[in-house]
Write a protein that holds these residues in place. Sequence first.
Motif, PDB file in Angstrom:
ATOM      1  N   GLY A 260     -28.337 -27.141 -47.635  1.00 25.40           N
ATOM      2  CA  GLY A 260     -27.354 -27.531 -46.621  1.00 25.40           C
ATOM      3  C   GLY A 260     -25.920 -27.325 -47.089  1.00 25.40           C
ATOM      4  O   GLY A 260     -25.064 -26.873 -46.320  1.00 25.40           O
ATOM      5  N   LEU A 261     -25.667 -27.629 -48.363  1.00 28.74           N
ATOM      6  CA  LEU A 261     -24.298 -27.519 -48.894  1.00 28.74           C
ATOM      7  C   LEU A 261     -23.753 -26.094 -48.790  1.00 28.74           C
ATOM      8  O   LEU A 261     -22.551 -25.902 -48.612  1.00 28.74           O
ATOM      9  N   ASP A 262     -24.653 -25.106 -48.868  1.00 33.28           N
ATOM     10  CA  ASP A 262     -24.210 -23.715 -48.750  1.00 33.28           C
ATOM     11  C   ASP A 262     -23.609 -23.415 -47.378  1.00 33.28           C
ATOM     12  O   ASP A 262     -22.956 -22.396 -47.204  1.00 33.28           O
ATOM     13  N   TYR A 263     -23.908 -24.258 -46.391  1.00 29.17           N
ATOM     14  CA  TYR A 263     -23.455 -24.002 -45.016  1.00 29.17           C
ATOM     15  C   TYR A 263     -22.271 -24.892 -44.629  1.00 29.17           C
ATOM     16  O   TYR A 263     -21.898 -24.947 -43.461  1.00 29.17           O
ATOM     17  N   LEU A 264     -21.699 -25.559 -45.590  1.00 29.82           N
ATOM     18  CA  LEU A 264     -20.487 -26.328 -45.355  1.00 29.82           C
ATOM     19  C   LEU A 264     -19.298 -25.523 -45.893  1.00 29.82           C
ATOM     20  O   LEU A 264     -19.438 -24.877 -46.926  1.00 29.82           O
ATOM     21  N   PRO A 265     -18.162 -25.574 -45.201  1.00 30.04           N
ATOM     22  CA  PRO A 265     -17.820 -26.401 -44.043  1.00 30.04           C
ATOM     23  C   PRO A 265     -18.105 -25.757 -42.676  1.00 30.04           C
ATOM     24  O   PRO A 265     -17.586 -26.248 -41.676  1.00 30.04           O
ATOM     25  N   ALA A 266     -18.923 -24.696 -42.612  1.00 31.93           N
ATOM     26  CA  ALA A 266     -19.124 -24.050 -41.304  1.00 31.93           C
ATOM     27  C   ALA A 266     -19.767 -25.002 -40.293  1.00 31.93           C
ATOM     28  O   ALA A 266     -19.424 -25.008 -39.112  1.00 31.93           O
ATOM     29  N   VAL A 267     -20.724 -25.812 -40.788  1.00 30.59           N
ATOM     30  CA  VAL A 267     -21.504 -26.659 -39.882  1.00 30.59           C
ATOM     31  C   VAL A 267     -21.105 -28.132 -40.070  1.00 30.59           C
ATOM     32  O   VAL A 267     -21.096 -28.634 -41.196  1.00 30.59           O
ATOM     33  N   ALA A 268     -20.783 -28.781 -38.965  1.00 31.29           N
ATOM     34  CA  ALA A 268     -20.550 -30.241 -38.981  1.00 31.29           C
ATOM     35  C   ALA A 268     -21.825 -30.907 -38.488  1.00 31.29           C
ATOM     36  O   ALA A 268     -22.542 -30.344 -37.654  1.00 31.29           O
ATOM     37  N   ARG A 269     -22.119 -32.096 -39.000  1.00 30.10           N
ATOM     38  CA  ARG A 269     -23.409 -32.696 -38.631  1.00 30.10           C
ATOM     39  C   ARG A 269     -23.302 -34.216 -38.522  1.00 30.10           C
ATOM     40  O   ARG A 269     -22.410 -34.836 -39.092  1.00 30.10           O
ATOM     41  N   ARG A 270     -24.257 -34.772 -37.766  1.00 27.64           N
ATOM     42  CA  ARG A 270     -24.420 -36.238 -37.743  1.00 27.64           C
ATOM     43  C   ARG A 270     -25.908 -36.521 -37.604  1.00 27.64           C
ATOM     44  O   ARG A 270     -26.581 -35.959 -36.741  1.00 27.64           O
ATOM     45  N   LEU A 271     -26.386 -37.394 -38.478  1.00 26.68           N
ATOM     46  CA  LEU A 271     -27.814 -37.757 -38.493  1.00 26.68           C
ATOM     47  C   LEU A 271     -27.978 -39.130 -37.828  1.00 26.68           C
ATOM     48  O   LEU A 271     -27.280 -40.074 -38.178  1.00 26.68           O
ATOM     49  N   HIS A 272     -28.899 -39.196 -36.874  1.00 24.62           N
ATOM     50  CA  HIS A 272     -29.194 -40.456 -36.183  1.00 24.62           C
ATOM     51  C   HIS A 272     -30.643 -40.840 -36.481  1.00 24.62           C
ATOM     52  O   HIS A 272     -31.538 -40.008 -36.387  1.00 24.62           O
ATOM     53  N   HIS A 273     -30.845 -42.101 -36.814  1.00 20.94           N
ATOM     54  CA  HIS A 273     -32.193 -42.604 -37.073  1.00 20.94           C
ATOM     55  C   HIS A 273     -32.712 -43.284 -35.800  1.00 20.94           C
ATOM     56  O   HIS A 273     -31.942 -43.910 -35.078  1.00 20.94           O
ATOM     57  N   CYS A 274     -34.006 -43.175 -35.556  1.00 18.55           N
ATOM     58  CA  CYS A 274     -34.581 -43.780 -34.352  1.00 18.55           C
ATOM     59  C   CYS A 274     -35.571 -44.885 -34.679  1.00 18.55           C
ATOM     60  O   CYS A 274     -35.828 -45.751 -33.841  1.00 18.55           O
ATOM     61  N   ARG A 275     -36.130 -44.886 -35.876  1.00 23.16           N
ATOM     62  CA  ARG A 275     -37.163 -45.877 -36.203  1.00 23.16           C
ATOM     63  C   ARG A 275     -36.624 -47.283 -36.328  1.00 23.16           C
ATOM     64  O   ARG A 275     -37.391 -48.239 -36.272  1.00 23.16           O
ATOM     65  N   ASP A 276     -35.304 -47.391 -36.528  1.00 31.11           N
ATOM     66  CA  ASP A 276     -34.731 -48.724 -36.715  1.00 31.11           C
ATOM     67  C   ASP A 276     -34.354 -49.385 -35.397  1.00 31.11           C
ATOM     68  O   ASP A 276     -33.852 -50.505 -35.388  1.00 31.11           O
ATOM     69  N   LEU A 277     -34.580 -48.691 -34.298  1.00 35.91           N
ATOM     70  CA  LEU A 277     -34.249 -49.298 -33.003  1.00 35.91           C
ATOM     71  C   LEU A 277     -35.396 -50.193 -32.541  1.00 35.91           C
ATOM     72  O   LEU A 277     -36.546 -50.009 -32.941  1.00 35.91           O
TER      73      LEU A 277
END
Length: 189
Positions: free
Chosen positions: A122-139
């Motif tokens: 993933g680091l090889d694709y920064l800063p081209a790609v911005a990201r946000r990770l959302h978890h669903c199991r904790d809902l």
Amino acid sequence: MTAAPARLFDFIGGSEGTWRVDRIGAVTGDSLPAAARLQVVEAGGATEPTGSAWQLRGITSNERYVERSEKQQLLARQPALGRPEATRAALIPIRKNAAWWAMTQDERRTAFEVQSRHIAIGLDYLPAVARRLHHCRDLDAPQPFDFLTWFEYAPADAEAFEALVAALRASPEWAFVDREVDLRLSRGA
Ligand code: HEM
């Protein structure tokens, strides 16, 4: 006092929203119903969803796997969401199987990074790609996916994004993925 950053987000597929759905398809397991547009909204915010075909909810959380040296590299390189030039996006909802969730944290870290090099790739694709990770199991309510992954990039980086996704899908971590849908989006002219 400044407000805490929003953590709970809804991804609403339907007839409205900033993002145009260019394609939607299953990688593993069932797809999602077709939708022309996608809205990404803070859950419980002012925007009432209209014309929705489906709705997915996820929450940002603390990191589970990142080690200090990786965190430093991520912080130094990762861009913010919402860059004007980042007119392409991907929403990739993912569910992992029971074998993944039966492992201990150290076993998961081994599969995730030692064997799969998720962060290193993933680091090889920064800063081209911005990201946000959302978890669903904790809902509270059961959710169809474990994670909602969100990425933004410029059209010039679309090919690089394909290479990133292909590299991760070829890694041992993905053997644990039992449902994955890939939505590609664009905004602007
Ligand atoms: C842009 C390059 C990327 C970087 C830098 C990156 C980085 C990371 C990091 C640091 C984590 C771990 C967070 C933690 O410690 O809890 C993570 C988790 C995750 N990433 Fe990526 N990632 C990238 C691209 C992707 C892509 C393209 C996908 C999907 C195709 C993806 C799917 C996931 C998933 C599902 C998790 C959660 C894994 C779990 O907790 O089991 N990532 N990513």
